[in-house]
Design an enzyme around this catalytic site. Sequence first.
Site, mmCIF file in Angstrom:
data_model
loop_
_atom_site.group_PDB
_atom_site.id
_atom_site.type_symbol
_atom_site.label_atom_id
_atom_site.label_comp_id
_atom_site.label_asym_id
_atom_site.label_seq_id
_atom_site.Cartn_x
_atom_site.Cartn_y
_atom_site.Cartn_z
ATOM 1 C CG ASP A 17 -2.003 1.015 1.165
ATOM 2 O OD1 ASP A 17 -2.365 1.429 0.043
ATOM 3 O OD2 ASP A 17 -2.510 1.422 2.224
ATOM 4 C CG ASN A 65 -7.342 -1.949 -6.047
ATOM 5 O OD1 ASN A 65 -6.378 -2.684 -5.857
ATOM 6 N ND2 ASN A 65 -7.692 -1.002 -5.171
#
Length: 243
Positions: A17, A65
């Site tokens: 991340d 996503n």
Amino acid sequence: MNLDLKKLPQHIAIIMDGNGRWAKSRGSLRVDGHYRGADRVDEIVTCCRELGIRYLTLYAFSMENWARPKAEIDALMALLKEFLIIKREKLVKNEIRMVSIGDTERLPVEVLETLRETERLTAGFDKMVLNLALSYSARDEIMRAVNTLLREKEEGKFRDNFISVDRFHEYLDTAGMPDPDLVIRTSGEHRISNFLLWQSAYAELYFSDTFWPDFGRESLCQAIEEYQSRERRFGRTSEQLRR
């Protein structure tokens, strides 16, 4: 670093991340962060192979996503295809088998074909397994497993009215893999974001403030060192472990 090579985690899973925020902090485009993050993938895979880590799972693209801007998704898919092609030779040289989990059929056709070809070319290796979580959602994985069980029940493939934990694991995407011992998340976020919910029941969690593009070999070794300092009881007491 003073790592105990006899107490290494067998399976490390990483939530990579912070690529976008890394790029933003430098006045760059988000895609630049993704490209830098891909370089870190290569470094971390190499480090794990050298240490003797048997399984490495990387949360590369979540099902959520897909909701990102199309331009960013297109760039990520192009980067994934490029990474798979460029790194094939290195995977083969280091005898690393690549596999994937998730609803990968949602990937663009050319990306999926490249992924399957890379998996085929590395299928015979057993020194290390690199597992990419692509179009992945733990809740979706669990529901797919349940629905497969229900369908097989209707088809008469089994008659049991009870499903054990071990048997259920066989229906998950990670069937055949050990559960992760250590789950790492970068970028300072303290959540696991729908990642390996079933498999991480007894994993040690490690949260790093470092954005993924800056998370290198030293950062990984720090996480492993922290892991080795913890007492893993699996529901038992410390006294029981010392007997």
